[in-house]
Design a protein around this motif. Sequence first.
Motif, PDB file in Angstrom:
ATOM      1  N   LEU A  54     -29.508  27.268 -22.100  1.00  0.00           N
ATOM      2  CA  LEU A  54     -29.263  26.921 -23.306  1.00  0.00           C
ATOM      3  C   LEU A  54     -27.623  26.813 -23.467  1.00  0.00           C
ATOM      4  O   LEU A  54     -26.847  25.940 -24.193  1.00  0.00           O
ATOM      5  N   LEU A  55     -26.724  27.471 -22.417  1.00  0.00           N
ATOM      6  CA  LEU A  55     -25.438  27.609 -22.590  1.00  0.00           C
ATOM      7  C   LEU A  55     -24.762  26.311 -21.840  1.00  0.00           C
ATOM      8  O   LEU A  55     -23.735  25.975 -22.459  1.00  0.00           O
ATOM      9  N   GLY A  56     -25.393  25.802 -20.960  1.00  0.00           N
ATOM     10  CA  GLY A  56     -24.800  24.563 -20.162  1.00  0.00           C
ATOM     11  C   GLY A  56     -25.591  24.225 -18.777  1.00  0.00           C
ATOM     12  O   GLY A  56     -26.408  25.178 -18.353  1.00  0.00           O
ATOM     13  N   PRO A  57     -25.613  23.229 -18.400  1.00  0.00           N
ATOM     14  CA  PRO A  57     -25.998  22.739 -17.116  1.00  0.00           C
ATOM     15  C   PRO A  57     -25.652  23.896 -15.981  1.00  0.00           C
ATOM     16  O   PRO A  57     -24.681  23.950 -15.961  1.00  0.00           O
ATOM     17  N   ARG A  58     -26.888  23.892 -15.083  1.00  0.00           N
ATOM     18  CA  ARG A  58     -26.610  24.634 -14.075  1.00  0.00           C
ATOM     19  C   ARG A  58     -27.358  24.182 -12.689  1.00  0.00           C
ATOM     20  O   ARG A  58     -27.847  23.270 -13.051  1.00  0.00           O
ATOM     21  N   GLY A  88     -27.252  32.687 -13.415  1.00  0.00           N
ATOM     22  CA  GLY A  88     -26.044  31.849 -13.513  1.00  0.00           C
ATOM     23  C   GLY A  88     -24.952  32.423 -12.408  1.00  0.00           C
ATOM     24  O   GLY A  88     -25.110  33.596 -11.940  1.00  0.00           O
ATOM     25  N   THR A  89     -23.762  31.372 -12.294  1.00  0.00           N
ATOM     26  CA  THR A  89     -22.727  31.788 -11.413  1.00  0.00           C
ATOM     27  C   THR A  89     -21.874  33.017 -12.213  1.00  0.00           C
ATOM     28  O   THR A  89     -22.091  33.181 -13.428  1.00  0.00           O
ATOM     29  N   ASP A 112     -25.636  12.084 -22.372  1.00  0.00           N
ATOM     30  CA  ASP A 112     -24.685  12.568 -21.125  1.00  0.00           C
ATOM     31  C   ASP A 112     -26.089  12.821 -20.234  1.00  0.00           C
ATOM     32  O   ASP A 112     -26.861  13.668 -20.279  1.00  0.00           O
ATOM     33  N   PRO A 113     -26.047  11.989 -18.926  1.00  0.00           N
ATOM     34  CA  PRO A 113     -27.232  12.255 -18.149  1.00  0.00           C
ATOM     35  C   PRO A 113     -27.295  13.667 -17.392  1.00  0.00           C
ATOM     36  O   PRO A 113     -28.262  14.032 -17.173  1.00  0.00           O
ATOM     37  N   GLN A 114     -26.100  14.154 -17.409  1.00  0.00           N
ATOM     38  CA  GLN A 114     -26.310  15.313 -16.868  1.00  0.00           C
ATOM     39  C   GLN A 114     -26.977  16.528 -17.471  1.00  0.00           C
ATOM     40  O   GLN A 114     -27.873  17.244 -17.321  1.00  0.00           O
ATOM     41  N   THR A 115     -26.677  16.454 -18.837  1.00  0.00           N
ATOM     42  CA  THR A 115     -27.342  17.085 -20.061  1.00  0.00           C
ATOM     43  C   THR A 115     -28.824  16.980 -20.237  1.00  0.00           C
ATOM     44  O   THR A 115     -29.607  18.048 -19.930  1.00  0.00           O
ATOM     45  N   ASN A 136     -34.895  18.479 -18.528  1.00  0.00           N
ATOM     46  CA  ASN A 136     -35.853  18.143 -18.072  1.00  0.00           C
ATOM     47  C   ASN A 136     -36.158  19.201 -16.730  1.00  0.00           C
ATOM     48  O   ASN A 136     -37.497  19.973 -16.605  1.00  0.00           O
ATOM     49  N   LYS A 137     -35.167  19.449 -16.248  1.00  0.00           N
ATOM     50  CA  LYS A 137     -35.395  20.664 -14.868  1.00  0.00           C
ATOM     51  C   LYS A 137     -35.504  22.095 -15.334  1.00  0.00           C
ATOM     52  O   LYS A 137     -36.526  22.443 -14.870  1.00  0.00           O
ATOM     53  N   SER A 138     -34.904  22.300 -16.340  1.00  0.00           N
ATOM     54  CA  SER A 138     -35.171  23.641 -17.151  1.00  0.00           C
ATOM     55  C   SER A 138     -36.637  23.769 -17.869  1.00  0.00           C
ATOM     56  O   SER A 138     -37.163  24.659 -17.611  1.00  0.00           O
ATOM     57  N   LEU A 139     -37.171  22.710 -18.276  1.00  0.00           N
ATOM     58  CA  LEU A 139     -38.497  22.740 -18.764  1.00  0.00           C
ATOM     59  C   LEU A 139     -39.581  22.837 -17.361  1.00  0.00           C
ATOM     60  O   LEU A 139     -40.384  23.819 -17.611  1.00  0.00           O
ATOM     61  N   ALA A 140     -39.090  22.331 -16.585  1.00  0.00           N
ATOM     62  CA  ALA A 140     -40.213  22.315 -15.305  1.00  0.00           C
ATOM     63  C   ALA A 140     -40.203  23.661 -14.581  1.00  0.00           C
ATOM     64  O   ALA A 140     -41.027  24.291 -14.354  1.00  0.00           O
ATOM     65  N   ALA A 141     -38.602  24.051 -14.682  1.00  0.00           N
ATOM     66  CA  ALA A 141     -38.628  25.379 -14.061  1.00  0.00           C
ATOM     67  C   ALA A 141     -39.146  26.456 -14.753  1.00  0.00           C
ATOM     68  O   ALA A 141     -39.897  27.575 -14.463  1.00  0.00           O
ATOM     69  N   MET A 142     -39.177  26.531 -16.483  1.00  0.00           N
ATOM     70  CA  MET A 142     -39.833  27.404 -17.215  1.00  0.00           C
ATOM     71  C   MET A 142     -41.417  27.471 -16.891  1.00  0.00           C
ATOM     72  O   MET A 142     -42.066  28.593 -17.018  1.00  0.00           O
TER      73      MET A 142
END
Length: 321
Positions: free
Chosen positions: A232-236, A244-245, A282-285, A290-296
């Motif tokens: 939720l903090l931002g794209p990774r 996170g890094t 923003d396509p990155q956001t 979507n990637k986050s949901l799949a990883a979850m």
Amino acid sequence: MDDSINFDATRLERRSLGAEPRPDESLIGFVARLAERQHIQTVNTLFFQIGMPAVSNRFYNEPATALASLAGTDVDKIRAISYGPTDSSYAEFRGRRLPSRMLDVYSGKWRRVCPQCLVEFSHHRCWWDVQAISACPVHAVSLIDGCPKCFEPFRWGGATVVKSFCDCGMDLRHLACTTVPHNQVIATAVMHGLLGDERFRSVAQEFRELLPLDDLDDGLAAEFLFRLGLDLLGPRSKPFSAFGTRDLISKSHVALALAVDAIAVWPERLFEAFKARMTSDDPQTSGHANKSLAAMRRWVGALPAHQGGALRAFLAGRDAL
């Protein structure tokens, strides 16, 4: 790393320094206090002296026995402040099972402190080794991880817990702190409570009774909040399934506040948080959401069958929001 270490006990004199590990102390921090008592030792040389192959918060049987003998304490107390055995891909933290990458299991990567805590008691708190904790809920300030003069990150190596191991030799107790907003203090207190800090047990319990944390054990609840907060903090580069890094870790208290807020009204608020990102221009956001949901979904799928019921219901049939 191999737990079988060639160790000659005769080279270590039993000194019984009378130092007891404190319940909220890190293993490396305890060794630093012993090094300070011995005056001529450093953290690195004392670890070498007890037969440890590296500066580590992991538990090695023979070095731990040697350390207990040197300190004049019980080896089980050394085990209690370690982060689990050397052959585990996970860490054991105050009875909680956590991914090793959530902790500073080995020494060199970073060291964070609350100067005001060090003023009260000069020992290194175990909580400061947890990536998900970047603020002090006692003093409502962010943790400090680098020298304000030379900008070198704090690391272990000297013979004290209150000095930086850079050329500046800063006294960590005298460093200025940045105040943290109340919602981030509460979120950090929740994480402390989940990880066994009795001072914040009641705070954490209020959230443990909420969906989706109600059927997760403490370790998984802490892990979920941290993973969700970072997303939720931002794209990774690797959403949810990875941590996170370093630049994001310093903002963990911000991330935790976002995660706690997202589950406060379940599941509507989390749904809104994801949907807002997926519909972003923003396509990155949007791509990250979507990637986050799949990883979850992958993370929840690997949970024991009796845990994660509310999360499974939230994710059921949701390839996209």
